[in-house]
Design a protein around this motif. Sequence first.
Motif, PDB file in Angstrom:
ATOM      1  N   UNK A   1       0.864   9.159  -4.582  1.00  0.00           N
ATOM      2  CA  UNK A   1       0.199  10.100  -5.477  1.00  0.00           C
ATOM      3  C   UNK A   1      -1.086   9.533  -6.027  1.00  0.00           C
ATOM      4  N   UNK A   2      -1.790  10.386  -6.772  1.00  0.00           N
ATOM      5  CA  UNK A   2      -3.022   9.979  -7.440  1.00  0.00           C
ATOM      6  C   UNK A   2      -2.617   9.237  -8.721  1.00  0.00           C
TER       7      UNK A   2
ATOM      8  N   UNK B   1      -5.239   3.879  12.262  1.00  0.00           N
ATOM      9  CA  UNK B   1      -5.708   4.178  10.898  1.00  0.00           C
ATOM     10  C   UNK B   1      -7.224   4.028  10.794  1.00  0.00           C
ATOM     11  N   UNK B   2      -7.885   5.133  10.496  1.00  0.00           N
ATOM     12  CA  UNK B   2      -9.317   5.086  10.191  1.00  0.00           C
ATOM     13  C   UNK B   2      -9.469   5.143   8.683  1.00  0.00           C
TER      14      UNK B   2
ATOM     15  N   UNK C   1      -2.769  -1.834   2.261  1.00  0.00           N
ATOM     16  CA  UNK C   1      -1.850  -2.359   3.278  1.00  0.00           C
ATOM     17  C   UNK C   1      -0.888  -3.391   2.681  1.00  0.00           C
ATOM     18  N   UNK C   2      -1.068  -3.694   1.410  1.00  0.00           N
ATOM     19  CA  UNK C   2      -0.101  -4.543   0.709  1.00  0.00           C
ATOM     20  C   UNK C   2      -0.380  -6.035   0.644  1.00  0.00           C
ATOM     21  N   UNK C   3      -1.635  -6.495   0.775  1.00  0.00           N
ATOM     22  CA  UNK C   3      -1.855  -7.945   0.713  1.00  0.00           C
ATOM     23  C   UNK C   3      -1.511  -8.545  -0.654  1.00  0.00           C
TER      24      UNK C   3
ATOM     25  N   UNK D   1      -1.083   8.889   2.086  1.00  0.00           N
ATOM     26  CA  UNK D   1       0.246   8.950   2.700  1.00  0.00           C
ATOM     27  C   UNK D   1       0.346   8.031   3.920  1.00  0.00           C
ATOM     28  N   UNK D   2      -0.746   7.867   4.676  1.00  0.00           N
ATOM     29  CA  UNK D   2      -0.699   7.010   5.877  1.00  0.00           C
ATOM     30  C   UNK D   2      -0.392   5.565   5.476  1.00  0.00           C
ATOM     31  N   UNK D   3      -0.986   5.128   4.354  1.00  0.00           N
ATOM     32  CA  UNK D   3      -0.735   3.760   3.888  1.00  0.00           C
ATOM     33  C   UNK D   3       0.679   3.629   3.324  1.00  0.00           C
TER      34      UNK D   3
END
Length: 288
Positions: free
Chosen positions: A96-97, A15-16, A54-56, A75-77
């Motif tokens: 989504x936005x 992931x960049x 990432x959900x911290x 979408x990657x996250x």
Amino acid sequence: MTLSEMRRWMTEHDLRLTKSLGQNFLHDGNQLRRIVQAAELDPPGPVLEIGPGLGPLTELLLAARCPVMAIEMDQRLVTILRQRFVDHPGLNLIQGDALEVLRNSETDWTGYKVVANLPYSVGSPLLVDMALRPTAPSLIVVTLQLEVAQRIRAKESTPEYGLLSLLLGWRYAAESTFRIPASCFFPPPDVDSACIRLRRRPVPLVEGEQIDRFLQIVRQAFSQRRKMMWKLLRTIWTEETLAPAFAAAGIAREARAEAVGLEQFVVLAHQLPANSSTSIPENNPVIN
Ligand code: SAM
């Protein structure tokens, strides 16, 4: 979620980070706990999180037994989050936005709290949108650029005071704020950040059709900051209509909008009649 865990997920998924999406992830456990504490989640209740990354923060909200609706644009996250919280019954993850999702949603947010480390590019419009909803969330605890948090809390006759203070102030009382140093994020952002708490007023300062009038007045009054507010409002209302409203609000004819307080704008919204010749934009202007 520690910094090394974040790095591990990012490496595993190659992931960049995307700067334009404001992807600065908060890894400092103390600051994350302070945010959760500020949200008063005991007893637990539904939470809307915008931009979980990432959900911290998500993991702490779920640990507090809150049902979480999280809206993430990348979408990657979303893929990573689905792996991290696989089948967690408390998480409703939407890709989504957030601006679009919220504008098209018919959810009643009255019982929700918003807890988020907001993507800075859409922070202010999101908050203004939420304040304008008939069913606005009861509490908003969000991390923003320090400068935006200062503008939200600003009082009249200070340099930070302006449209944003007013567009939120009629619905929310701005409470505590605390700074979050750039070093608490990965990668560290270029600007300082702060967490701010906004509490929905038990009764909004303007209601019904007065809301549109209030928005019309403040937008017109701040359309040219250096100009006398009287002259700007004269393009909408007659002198005979304006004079008693200004007197009732205790506003001098020479005053500029930046010296006029929230309560005085509220009095104007109560006093001035509707003016059908001027339309109000449907969506909020970008006020970042
Ligand atoms: N909550 C995470 C944290 O504290 O580490 C991430 C916060 S990061 C500042 C902002 C997050 O919002 C990123 O994950 C980004 O992809 C996401 N994002 C950016 N614009 C968005 C939008 N319009 N709607 C929903 N999510 C968005």
